[in-house]
Enzyme design. Structure first.
Site, PDB file in Angstrom:
ATOM      1  N   ASP A  37       3.279  14.213  -0.248  1.00 47.40           N
ATOM      2  CA  ASP A  37       3.081  14.859  -1.553  1.00 47.40           C
ATOM      3  C   ASP A  37       2.153  16.063  -1.416  1.00 47.40           C
ATOM      4  OD1 ASP A  37       4.752  13.101  -2.812  1.00 47.40           O
ATOM      5  OD2 ASP A  37       3.420  12.817  -4.522  1.00 47.40           O
TER       6      ASP A  37
ATOM      7  N   ASP B 157      -7.577  11.740   7.758  1.00 46.41           N
ATOM      8  CA  ASP B 157      -8.430  12.631   6.950  1.00 46.41           C
ATOM      9  C   ASP B 157      -8.417  14.048   7.516  1.00 46.41           C
ATOM     10  OD1 ASP B 157      -9.529  11.103   8.960  1.00 46.41           O
ATOM     11  OD2 ASP B 157     -11.428  10.700   7.963  1.00 46.41           O
TER      12      ASP B 157
ATOM     13  N   ASP C  80       3.119   8.594   2.456  1.00 42.17           N
ATOM     14  CA  ASP C  80       3.360   8.776   1.029  1.00 42.17           C
ATOM     15  C   ASP C  80       2.428   9.863   0.489  1.00 42.17           C
ATOM     16  OD1 ASP C  80       4.229   8.408  -1.530  1.00 42.17           O
ATOM     17  OD2 ASP C  80       3.373   6.420  -1.798  1.00 42.17           O
TER      18      ASP C  80
ATOM     19  N   TYR D 260       3.198  -1.503   1.598  1.00 41.81           N
ATOM     20  CA  TYR D 260       4.116  -1.678   0.471  1.00 41.81           C
ATOM     21  C   TYR D 260       5.007  -2.903   0.633  1.00 41.81           C
ATOM     22  CZ  TYR D 260       2.675   3.106  -0.560  1.00 41.81           C
ATOM     23  OH  TYR D 260       1.932   4.229  -0.814  1.00 41.81           O
TER      24      TYR D 260
ATOM     25  N   LYS E 137      -5.508   6.110  11.562  1.00 36.09           N
ATOM     26  CA  LYS E 137      -6.925   5.964  11.196  1.00 36.09           C
ATOM     27  C   LYS E 137      -7.508   4.963  12.195  1.00 36.09           C
ATOM     28  CE  LYS E 137     -10.383   6.634   8.277  1.00 36.09           C
ATOM     29  NZ  LYS E 137     -11.104   7.896   8.227  1.00 36.09           N
TER      30      LYS E 137
END
Ligand SMILES: NC(=O)c1ccc[n+]([C@@H]2O[C@H](COP(=O)([O-])OP(=O)(O)OC[C@H]3O[C@@H](n4cnc5c(N)ncnc54)[C@H](O)[C@@H]3O)[C@@H](O)[C@H]2O)c1
Length: 360
Positions: free
Chosen positions: A252, A224, A248, A142, A192
């Site tokens: 959620d 994952d 992020d 970001y 990852k």
């Protein structure tokens, strides 16, 4: 006795209503404990764009930097929704986090026993969930440069940049280890590393930091796998730490475990005492002015403010226990009315009054 000035940025939509509800509870805490909290109000998001032409102006940012803590409602709404606009409400959020060095975003997800039925997951899976996600907030995709759209040999193309240095990784993993020490002493570092160079650095540094915390058990997990485990066995997590984009998305996902966005608080912390406290939900524009939105996420954010910025842990626990009692007594806003033993449907300010009246 603590005297503190708190910067309040209601923002847009339901922001004014939920910050007012949280202030009512903070005032009740202050009255009981002999503390003195004062509030300075500023604009952020769409409200700031309308007033100043920018989503957060320098004066408001400076005022926030000089306060003991910041209470923020939410930003955004249809009026400022054009994604191509050069000035957008969420720029205020990115700026305040970055400029105040608030690099660790804490999102606790705790399932209140009275609301187990509100979760979309079965009781056997979700009961007892009590986890904390620590998301890196000021680095990664970001913020990386270049981030742009351009014309290339095959037509339109775009690029974003994922970059981390070891300092950014070390400080947030260290913060997560310290938080784990105050909880069940288990940390899951999510990356990852089988694909991304930044993740390989992340894991390397996380292993080095973990060695400083002999009492914390640290496991490393691919993002994952973590996404699957969150819905299959959420009770297996204590503290999760991860980079900005993974955080992020995972936060959620984790927020859904509790059944309503209206229940989940957050804190954004840096190296000092200053912190920014806000609910995880947005400005819910269609509810603005209706006095029906659930203020619990904002009120629990105020509890985190007391804990992390004002060192008032007993007062923070008293708010959390009071929320639990209020729910146990059957008080519900519309979003959780169907869950458990909901007997009294209340609005935003009435819910805050019920919580304030049950403070220990
Ligand atoms: N941190 C932030 O300020 C933030 C975060 C997310 C979205 N937004 C912005 O908020 C605006 C609205 O976004 P959205 O509609 O996608 O998400 P939202 O979280 O604002 O609301 C979505 C829906 O969730 C429910 N909800 C949310 N909070 C609730 C609460 N406290 N109590 C009861 N129900 C609640 C409501 O039904 C609401 O319509 C957009 O402009 C978006 O960009 C801001």
């Amino acid at each position: 006795m603590v005297t503190a000035r708190i910067a309040v940025l209601p923002g847009d939509g339901v922001g004014e209503e939920i910050t007012r509800a949280a202030i009512a509870v903070l005032d009740a805490v202050a009255a009981r404990g002999g503390h003195s909290f004062s509030y300075s109000f500023g604009k952020i998001g769409g409200a700031a764009i309308d007033a100043h032409g920018t989503a957060l102006n320098d004066e408001t940012l400076a005022d926030c930097g000089q306060s003991a803590a910041i209470l923020l409602g939410a930003v955004g709404g249809p009026k400022w929704d054009d994604p191509r606009a050069s000035v957008r409400p969420e720029q205020g959020l990115l700026r305040i986090r970055k400029e105040l060095g608030l690099y660790a975003n804490l999102r606790p997800v705790r399932l209140f026993s009275a609301l187990v039925d509100a979760s979309p997951l079965r009781r056997q899976i979700v009961e007892g969930t009590d986890l904390l996600v620590v998301r890196e907030l000021t680095g990664g995709l970001y913020f990386g440069k270049p981030s742009e759209r351009r014309d290339g040999p095959h037509g339109r193309e775009a690029v974003d940049t994922l970059a981390y240095d070891e300092t950014e990784v070390r400080r947030v993993v260290r913060a997560a280890c310290r938080l784990a020490q105050g909880r069940r002493k288990h940390l899951t570092s999510v990356d990852k590393q089988n694909v991304l160079a930044t993740s390989r650095l992340w894991r390397e540094v996380a292993i080095e930091v973990a060695a400083e915390f002999a009492d914390v058990t640290v496991e490393h997990m691919l993002v994952d796998t973590a996404a699957m485990r969150l819905v299959r066995q959420p009770t297996s997590f204590d503290v999760i730490v991860t980079e900005n984009t993974f955080g992020d998305i995972l936060t959620d996902e984790a927020s859904m475990l509790a059944g309503s966005m209206g229940l989940l608080p957050s804190a954004s912390l840096g190296d000092g005492e200053l912190g920014l406290y806000e609910p995880i939900h947005g400005s819910a524009p269609s509810h603005a002015g209706k006095d029906d939105i659930n203020p619990i996420a904002m009120i629990l954010s105020a509890a985190m403010l007391l804990r992390y910025s004002l060192d008032l842990d007993a007062e923070a626990r008293s708010i959390e226990a009071s929320v639990q009692r209020t729910l146990d007594d059957g008080f519900r806003t519309y979003d959780i009315m169907g869950a458990g033993d909901g007997r009294h449907k209340v609005g935003t300010q009435a819910m805050a009054r019920e919580i304030a009246s049950r403070l220990g």
